[in-house]
Design an enzyme around this catalytic site. Structure first.
Site: not given
Length: 232
Positions: A101, A16
């Site tokens: 994550e 990202h």
């Protein structure tokens, strides 16, 4: 020299774009930090170069996308693919916690120096400094737990790509996620334990590529260089 691996399926690792916490180096797991304006620009720039018909990431050749549920990853998908591509990929898109994550637990929002200082005060890490790849995170995930969820994704990808090692049809896969987890994924892709040293960098908004050698699903590899021209 001939391209002996032409047509071999690929896995694209998309980190990202930049966030305020990635700028400062704070560990960002479940915290839903949005992209900065620059972060959106990073992804947009990558999209113009590598996404589209005949480009490196051709939506018509993508068989599946795994996307982290965090908004910074979801927004990256929205910028990376235009409206027509999103419609084309709608049934291939999977938002999954398996590619979220690393769970940082007590270390969420901290810097590496702060984590090591706090652990030192507890009498930990006397022999060597804290290392996430070997020590994991207090109240968060261990390397073993991260390995388990990434291996499940890798198994799904190999099932998708295994029958098409010679380009029988487009079965590229895209992962849109985060810095630590994508580097962990790379280690597992090539069969490394997370504790094994493999220094890697993946900038916000950047794209990494994995594939296979010799058209064999049991020979996973890095793809160190990708031709930026039109795909044949």
């Amino acid at each position: 020299m001939p391209d002996k691996d032409a047509g071999t399926p690929r896995v694209f690792l998309v980190r990202h774009g930049e966030t305020e916490w990635s700028i400062s180096g704070r560990y960002t797991g479940r915290s839903d930090i949005p992209l900065t304006a620059n972060g959106e620009a990073q992804v947009s720039t990558s999209a113009k170069v590598i996404v589209g018909v005949g480009k490196i990431i051709d939506p018509s050749r993508v068989a599946h996308l795994f996307i982290s549920p965090r908004s910074r990853a979801q927004r990256t998908f929205d910028i990376l693919f235009d409206g027509d591509s999103q419609k084309q990929l709608e049934e291939k898109r999977e938002t999954t916690e398996d590619i979220r994550e690393w769970e940082y637990g007590a270390y969420e929002g901290l810097l590496t120096a702060q984590i090591r200082s706090a652990r030192k005060e507890k009498g930990l890490d006397e022999a060597k400094p804290w290392n996430i790849w070997t020590d994991g995170c207090e109240n968060g995930e261990s390397p073993g737990e991260v390995t388990a969820r990434l291996d499940s994704i890798i198994a799904k990808i190999r099932e998708i790509q295994g029958p098409c090692m010679h380009g029988e049809k487009g079965v590229d896969v895209v992962l849109i996620a985060h810095g630590h987890i994508l580097r962990a994924f790379t280690k597992r892709w090539i069969g490394f334990e997370l504790s094994r040293s493999l220094p890697m960098m993946l900038e916000p908004g950047a794209v990494g590529v994995l594939s296979y050698e010799h058209h064999k699903v049991d020979e996973p590899a890095f793809l160190l260089g990708v031709n930026m021209g039109t795909e044949s």
